[in-house]
Scaffold this motif. Structure first.
Motif: not given
Ligand code: ZN
Length: 280
Positions: A16-18, A79-81, A83-85, A218-220
């Motif tokens: 789940l990331e934008d 968790a996925h970070g 800031t997705h860094t 899967l990502h959105p």
């Molecule tokens: Zn990601």
């Protein structure tokens, strides 16, 4: 989770990331994350399965009601970070701060502590394995952050395909990859689920889980046929790879549905608890 011996286990992760947050001027594009995530939630409910949502901190802060919807539906929050860094762009100290903020954003208290982590863009490699100590110190029990193969952006080819407990005590569940004669590409994740001919994906899943569970992610955006065109982050401005980011999105959920039928689907936390490799 009931394990049917005849069926391979499919660990289902939603990252789940934008992506707009990492594109120049990206927040001017339409916000599609919540709509797409609700479509995924409806599909999971229809299939009668639960998944693990690896969630970026900034997304959790922007969509608190979505986070609650996910947790209330019985899915795992991981968790996925913050800031997705990518880990290579951070040292241990910066990752520690980033992870603490991520966990804080995910603390929907009544649903218990976060146990799982996925490194942004599978950036946990031989060079960034210091990250396991940071994870252990933060109370993380398992990670699914390693691609045991080569990729232009990431990969740890020597890791092996089986889940194993790292010296820090964190269990690493590597991404399930294709076997020879195919290159070790992820079997059922994001762009690979959409781009690799589906009969090969299905064949790989039906071969069973001899070396561990199948991991699907899967990502959105993977299901979004209406997203505007822009260069996605972390692709080094590669136009071919960016074209693949948009390829066959209309098929993603349908393909995943067919895999779900073939497998016993599990949240990561349930599999870790049942497999005997997690923290005692
Ligand atoms: Zn990601």
């Amino acid at each position: 989770m009931t394990i049917e011996k005849s069926k391979p286990v499919l660990l289902l992760g939603i990252d789940l990331e934008d992506v707009r947050e990492h594109v120049s001027g990206g927040m001017n594009y339409r916000d599609r994350l919540e709509t797409n995530t609700q479509v995924i939630l409806q599909a999971l409910e229809y299939w009668g399965v639960s998944a693990t949502f690896f969630t970026v901190g900034s997304v959790a802060r922007r969509y608190p009601s979505l986070l609650r919807d996910i947790a209330l539906a019985g899915h795992e929050i991981a968790a996925h970070g913050d800031t997705h860094t990518q880990l290579a762009k951070m040292g241990p100290n910066q990752m520690e701060t980033d992870l603490a903020r991520n966990l804080d954003a995910l603390s929907v208290s009544e649903f218990g502590p976060v146990k799982g982590f996925r490194a942004p863009t599978f950036s946990l490699t031989q060079d960034t394995q210091w990250a396991y100590k940071v994870l252990a110190d933060a109370g993380i029990e398992y990670s699914s952050s390693v691609l045991p193969g080569l990729n232009p952006l990431y990969g740890w080819p020597g890791f092996g395909r089986r889940a194993r407990t790292m010296p820090s005590g964190v269990l690493e569940i590597p991404v399930a990859v294709h076997s020879r004669p195919l290159p070790p590409l992820p079997i059922a994740g994001g762009v690979y689920l959409r781009v690799v001919p589906f009969f090969l994906t299905r064949w790989a899943c039906r071969r069973g889980d001899r070396e561990g569970p199948i991991t699907a992610y899967l990502h959105p955006y993977d299901i979004d046929t209406e997203q505007e065109r822009f260069m996605h982050p972390d692709l080094n401005n590669n136009r071919v790879m960016n074209a693949l980011m948009y390829w066959n999105r209309g098929q993603a959920l349908d393909r995943l549905a067919r895999l779900v039928k073939d497998c016993t689907v599990s949240r990561y936390c349930d599999w870790v608890r049942n497999c005997g490799l997690g923290k005692k």
